[in-house]
Write an enzyme that holds these catalytic residues in place. Structure first.
Site, PDB file in Angstrom:
ATOM      1  CB  SER A 262      31.718 -20.186   5.074  1.00  0.00           C
ATOM      2  OG  SER A 262      30.979 -19.101   4.342  1.00  0.00           O
ATOM      3  CD  GLN A 263      27.136 -14.033   5.933  1.00  0.00           C
ATOM      4  OE1 GLN A 263      26.823 -14.032   4.695  1.00  0.00           O
ATOM      5  NE2 GLN A 263      26.610 -14.592   6.757  1.00  0.00           N
TER       6      GLN A 263
ATOM      7  CG  LEU B 190      24.522 -17.275   2.802  1.00  0.00           C
ATOM      8  CD1 LEU B 190      24.339 -15.846   3.009  1.00  0.00           C
ATOM      9  CD2 LEU B 190      25.602 -16.770   1.910  1.00  0.00           C
TER      10      LEU B 190
ATOM     11  CG  ASP C 110      35.978 -23.014  -0.741  1.00  0.00           C
ATOM     12  OD1 ASP C 110      35.547 -23.405   0.248  1.00  0.00           O
ATOM     13  OD2 ASP C 110      34.704 -22.759  -1.461  1.00  0.00           O
TER      14      ASP C 110
ATOM     15  CG  HIS D  87      32.064 -23.806   0.772  1.00  0.00           C
ATOM     16  ND1 HIS D  87      33.201 -22.783   1.550  1.00  0.00           N
ATOM     17  CD2 HIS D  87      31.162 -22.693   1.839  1.00  0.00           C
ATOM     18  CE1 HIS D  87      32.685 -22.019   2.416  1.00  0.00           C
ATOM     19  NE2 HIS D  87      31.838 -21.743   2.088  1.00  0.00           N
TER      20      HIS D  87
END
Length: 301
Positions: free
Chosen positions: A110-111, A44, A227, A282
């Site tokens: 991630s995404q 993202l 994270d 993250h």
């Protein structure tokens, strides 16, 4: 005088050869066998520019590797619906697969980890060996993070379901995997993406998707307690909240126990790998050299 000098020269040559021999063998290995191409899918609000460090790590540890960061759905476009992203990334990735007779590796951040799972489910002839899911919300997302406050400033996690579980909300990527443990029925019936790929809603394609997914050789699930974005962080390893917001680990989740898309089968094969790494926020997963050497490097062969 000549004898000792000649002897010393021979010993020196032998020592140099001893040092060069492993390097020569390694070079021949790369030339003859080569490393499989690596395909990176961003998360993202990211773009391909954010992964230069990871590309450098790969090329330093596996010289000659063809590394491609797919340059699609960058920045704000990463909010596009997940199925749209799956279709776009799949179209860009498929030619790379077709040109890789020995297969490819996925690193999906991630995404992007959820995008890659959609690709693996829906592409019958993929040739992905290692699927490395790098801090991805595989079991969903439920938390008041900075991302959420930026995207939906008028909402908090407790009431975002009012938007996400609507037709309008499902046009936004994060709502496609928003998993509110206090509104399970709404999630199951409204989620156009996560509830389908997790077979939490009746899915006529579930058997085919499972067969496709199990063609991978390794599933590497990377995440950690510091994270700060993936919530709960155990979602990166298919753990998630129950309705009391107590984390239920993967081994006790229905999607594992019922082996709905192959996690239990992968575990039985010895191909389900967990790498839990503390102290990493993250945004730093893909540029942390220790994470790379500990959790990623060995799976890119």
């Amino acid at each position: 005088m000549e004898g000792p000098q000649f002897s010393r020269t021979r010993r020196g040559f032998s020592g140099a050869a001893g040092l060069l021999w492993p390097l020569l063998v390694a070079c021949l290995w790369v030339a003859v066998v080569g490393y499989k191409p690596v395909i990176i899918v961003h998360g993202l609000f990211d773009s391909s520019e954010d992964f230069k460090t990871l590309k450098r790590f790969i090329n330093e540890s596996h010289p000659g590797t063809n590394v491609t960061v797919i340059d699609l759905f960058d920045r704000g476009a990463s909010l596009e619906p997940m199925w749209k992203q799956v279709a776009g990334f799949k179209a860009a990735i498929y030619p790379i697969m077709q040109n890789a007779a020995d297969g490819v590796h996925f690193i999906c951040y991630s995404q992007g980890g959820l995008v890659c799972r959609g690709i693996l489910f829906t592409l019958p002839d993929h040739n992905v060996h290692s699927f490395i899911s790098l801090s991805a919300p595989q079991a969903g997302q439920y938390g008041d993070t900075d991302y959420l406050k930026y995207l939906f400033p008028q909402f908090v996690k407790a009431n975002l379901y009012h938007l996400c579980y609507t037709a309008i909300g499902q046009r936004v990527s994060i709502c496609n995997y928003w998993n509110d443990p206090h509104h399970r029925d709404l999630y199951v019936n409204s989620s156009d993406y996560l509830a389908l790929i997790n077979s939490e809603r009746t899915n006529p394609n579930s058997t085919e998707w499972k067969e496709n997914f199990l063609k991978i050789q390794n599933l590497v699930l990377i995440g950690g307690p510091d994270d700060g974005v993936i919530t709960p962080w155990q979602s990166s390893q298919f753990g998630f909240y129950d309705d009391n917001e107590t984390v239920v680990e993967i081994q006790h989740q229905d999607l594992y126990l019922k082996d709905v898309f192959g996690l239990k089968t992968l575990a039985a094969r010895g191909d389900l790998i967990f790498c839990s790494f503390p102290g990493v926020q993250h945004v730093w997963w893909h540029s942390n050299e220790t994470v790379f050497h500990t959790c990623i490097e060995k799976w890119l062969v």
